[in-house]
Scaffold this motif. Structure first.
Motif, short mmCIF file in Angstrom:
data_model
loop_
_atom_site.label_atom_id
_atom_site.label_comp_id
_atom_site.label_asym_id
_atom_site.label_seq_id
_atom_site.Cartn_x
_atom_site.Cartn_y
_atom_site.Cartn_z
N VAL A 1 -13.66 0.12 -4.96
CA VAL A 1 -12.63 -0.69 -5.63
C VAL A 1 -12.18 -0.02 -6.93
CG1 VAL A 1 -11.90 -2.99 -6.32
CG2 VAL A 1 -13.69 -2.73 -4.61
N PRO A 2 -11.40 1.06 -6.80
CA PRO A 2 -10.91 1.77 -7.98
C PRO A 2 -9.70 1.08 -8.58
CG PRO A 2 -10.14 2.86 -5.99
CD PRO A 2 -11.02 1.72 -5.54
N ARG A 3 -9.95 -0.03 -9.29
CA ARG A 3 -8.88 -0.80 -9.89
C ARG A 3 -8.25 -0.08 -11.08
NH1 ARG A 3 -7.52 -4.33 -13.93
NH2 ARG A 3 -6.40 -6.23 -13.34
N ALA A 4 -9.10 0.52 -11.92
CA ALA A 4 -8.63 1.13 -13.17
C ALA A 4 -8.88 2.62 -13.16
CB ALA A 4 -9.34 0.49 -14.36
N PHE A 5 -7.94 3.38 -13.70
CA PHE A 5 -8.15 4.81 -13.85
C PHE A 5 -7.28 5.34 -14.98
CE2 PHE A 5 -4.22 5.07 -11.63
CZ PHE A 5 -3.76 6.39 -11.59
N GLY B 1 -3.24 5.70 10.59
CA GLY B 1 -4.22 5.04 11.45
C GLY B 1 -5.15 4.08 10.74
N PHE B 2 -5.12 4.04 9.40
CA PHE B 2 -6.00 3.12 8.68
C PHE B 2 -5.43 1.72 8.76
CE2 PHE B 2 -7.52 0.84 4.92
CZ PHE B 2 -8.88 1.09 4.98
N THR B 3 -6.22 0.76 9.26
CA THR B 3 -5.72 -0.60 9.48
C THR B 3 -6.56 -1.66 8.79
OG1 THR B 3 -6.99 -0.76 11.54
CG2 THR B 3 -4.71 0.02 11.71
N GLU B 4 -7.59 -1.27 8.06
CA GLU B 4 -8.42 -2.26 7.38
C GLU B 4 -7.73 -2.78 6.12
OE1 GLU B 4 -12.47 -0.91 6.88
OE2 GLU B 4 -12.27 0.42 8.62
N ARG B 5 -8.32 -3.79 5.53
CA ARG B 5 -7.72 -4.42 4.36
C ARG B 5 -7.67 -3.45 3.19
NH1 ARG B 5 -9.52 -10.26 1.73
NH2 ARG B 5 -7.88 -10.33 0.12
N GLY C 1 4.68 15.94 -15.13
CA GLY C 1 5.52 15.34 -14.09
C GLY C 1 5.37 15.96 -12.73
N ARG C 2 4.33 16.74 -12.49
CA ARG C 2 4.19 17.45 -11.22
C ARG C 2 3.38 16.69 -10.19
NH1 ARG C 2 2.26 23.45 -11.93
NH2 ARG C 2 2.79 23.38 -9.69
N HIS C 3 2.49 15.80 -10.65
CA HIS C 3 1.60 15.10 -9.72
C HIS C 3 1.44 13.64 -10.13
CE1 HIS C 3 0.31 19.42 -9.45
NE2 HIS C 3 0.59 19.14 -8.18
N LEU C 4 1.32 12.78 -9.11
CA LEU C 4 1.22 11.35 -9.32
C LEU C 4 0.05 10.82 -8.49
CD1 LEU C 4 4.01 8.77 -9.56
CD2 LEU C 4 2.35 8.46 -7.72
N TYR C 5 -0.60 9.77 -9.03
CA TYR C 5 -1.80 9.24 -8.37
C TYR C 5 -1.76 7.71 -8.37
CZ TYR C 5 -3.22 14.03 -9.13
OH TYR C 5 -3.26 15.39 -9.14
N ALA C 6 -2.25 7.13 -7.26
CA ALA C 6 -2.30 5.67 -7.11
C ALA C 6 -3.55 5.32 -6.31
CB ALA C 6 -1.05 5.16 -6.40
N PRO C 7 -4.47 4.54 -6.87
CA PRO C 7 -5.71 4.20 -6.16
C PRO C 7 -5.49 3.19 -5.04
CG PRO C 7 -5.98 4.02 -8.55
CD PRO C 7 -4.51 4.12 -8.28
N ASN C 8 -6.35 3.30 -4.03
CA ASN C 8 -6.43 2.34 -2.92
C ASN C 8 -7.69 1.51 -3.05
OD1 ASN C 8 -4.15 2.97 -1.10
ND2 ASN C 8 -5.13 4.98 -0.90
N ARG C 9 -7.54 0.20 -3.11
CA ARG C 9 -8.68 -0.72 -3.16
C ARG C 9 -8.93 -1.24 -1.74
NH1 ARG C 9 -6.82 -4.99 -7.56
NH2 ARG C 9 -5.04 -4.99 -6.15
N GLY C 10 -9.99 -0.78 -1.14
CA GLY C 10 -10.30 -1.09 0.25
C GLY C 10 -10.61 0.21 0.96
N HIS C 11 -9.65 1.11 0.98
CA HIS C 11 -9.91 2.47 1.44
C HIS C 11 -10.77 3.20 0.42
CE1 HIS C 11 -8.80 6.73 2.46
NE2 HIS C 11 -9.03 6.25 3.67
N CYS D 1 0.85 -1.20 0.00
CA CYS D 1 0.00 0.00 0.00
C CYS D 1 0.88 1.25 0.00
CB CYS D 1 -0.95 0.00 1.19
SG CYS D 1 -2.05 -1.44 1.21
N SER D 2 1.75 1.32 -0.99
CA SER D 2 2.73 2.39 -1.05
C SER D 2 3.21 2.58 -2.48
CB SER D 2 3.93 2.06 -0.14
OG SER D 2 4.53 0.83 -0.53
#
Length: 340
Positions: A283-287, A232-236, A248-258, A206-207
């Motif tokens: 569940v944002p798998r694709a973007f 503090g988020f501890t769920e799956r 090249g100024r901003h980067l994004y990565a989805p969290n599936r669960g949060h 998750c990183s």
């Protein structure tokens, strides 16, 4: 110029086609094409004249001709596969299609014919390891990388290859892999548009990890790992895809669960600073980020909806402005800019 979006709907065996208005980011549905056999990963050729779709249950890759005037895609060929592909991309010259196979633990290279259709057999069908999840060549088209997640028997490593753009053959680099210290599970990656850096999303960790890319050897060396989750988020949770804006100024990565999009600002040295998380569809798998870097679209695998966000060019903040019903199991978002 015209902007078209394609969304693979795996649960309904079709690919949707939209026009995107670059002035406000809004979408107009133009049509759809049947794609039996669970369509999932997609990519476009470098000249944006062809679209390729991996059909995971059919064990095939379909090649389509893209009409720049309408955005319609016409089937021109289908190539059979040994297993189901979870990722596809062309090499930088558009002569070969690269693919990764999670279940089979392989990476493959298929020739692309003069008509732009993928052909068989592959010039490479290389065993790597369970959980192979992505395959791309670097901007020089001399090196390739295949990340593998850490779950189960996955090797928790990015495999490093030399790529021959004349023949499509790959050979292990020295060293042949780079491995995280922790079981982070590198999944997907993207290249910084102006620096010798790649950023990998870590499915289990998750990183996001930033790697310096040595242009002389093609080897990677990590310099930063930063969480995608709030404190503090501890769920799956698990991470999926990753993209960087064209500037090249901003980067994004989805969290599936949060169920959020983690945002980061990119410093002059390539280091990332968290911008926090923006709620998205479940569940944002694709973007996908549009070619202007102004809009981000995130598909909810569970909700069957596509969330549209404006990207603040200064702060990187995401502002949700529309939601679109797309269907059951959206698996990929591909946005193509063409000369209309």
């Amino acid at each position: 110029m015209a902007f078209y979006m394609y969304v693979s709907i795996s649960g309904e065996d079709k690919v949707l086609r939209y026009a995107m208005d670059p002035s406000d980011g809004r979408l107009e549905k133009l049509g759809e094409v049947d794609a039996p056999g669970r369509p999932a990963p997609m990519t476009a050729s470098p000249n944006r004249e062809r679209v390729y779709v991996g059909r995971r249950d059919a064990l095939e890759i379909s090649s389509y001709r893209l009409d720049p005037a309408s955005g319609e895609i016409e089937l021109i060929g289908t190539a059979g596969l040994e297993s189901d592909p979870c990722f596809i991309a062309t090499d930088r010259a558009g002569r070969y299609l690269l693919s990764a196979y999670y279940n089979a633990g392989h990476a493959a290279v298929h020739p692309i014919g003069d008509d732009g259709a993928v052909t068989e057999p592959p010039v490479e069908w290389l065993a790597t390891g369970t959980g192979a999840h992505c395959f791309q060549t670097d901007p020089t088209n001399r090196y390739g990388y295949v990340p593998h997640i850490a779950a189960g028997p996955g090797p928790n490593a990015i495999f490093q290859f030399r790529f021959d753009p004349a023949t499509g053959h790959i050979s292990p680099n020295d060293p042949p892999r780079v491995s995280p210290t922790n079981p982070d599970g590198p999944r997907h990656f993207c290249f910084h548009p102006g620096k010798n850096i790649i950023y990998a999303s870590n499915e289990q960790g998750c990183s996001v990890t930033g790697y310096n890319l040595d242009p002389n050897t093609g080897c990677l060396s990590p310099f930063q790992t930063i969480t995608t989750l709030p404190e503090g988020f501890t769920e799956r949770n698990s991470c999926s895809q990753i993209q960087i804006t064209p500037d090249g100024r901003h980067l994004y990565a989805p969290n599936r669960g949060h169920n959020s999009i983690a945002g980061f600002s990119v410093g002059d040295d390539g280091r990332l600073t968290s911008l926090g998380q923006t709620p998205s569809e479940p569940v944002p798998r694709a973007f996908g980020i549009d070619p202007t870097g102004s809009y981000l679209y995130s598909a909810g695998l569970e909700s069957g909806q596509l969330a549209a966000f404006r990207i603040d060019g200064s702060s990187g903040a995401l502002d949700r402005f529309e939601t679109y019903e797309v269907g059951e199991g959206p698996m990929w978002v591909l946005i193509v800019e063409v000369n209309s």
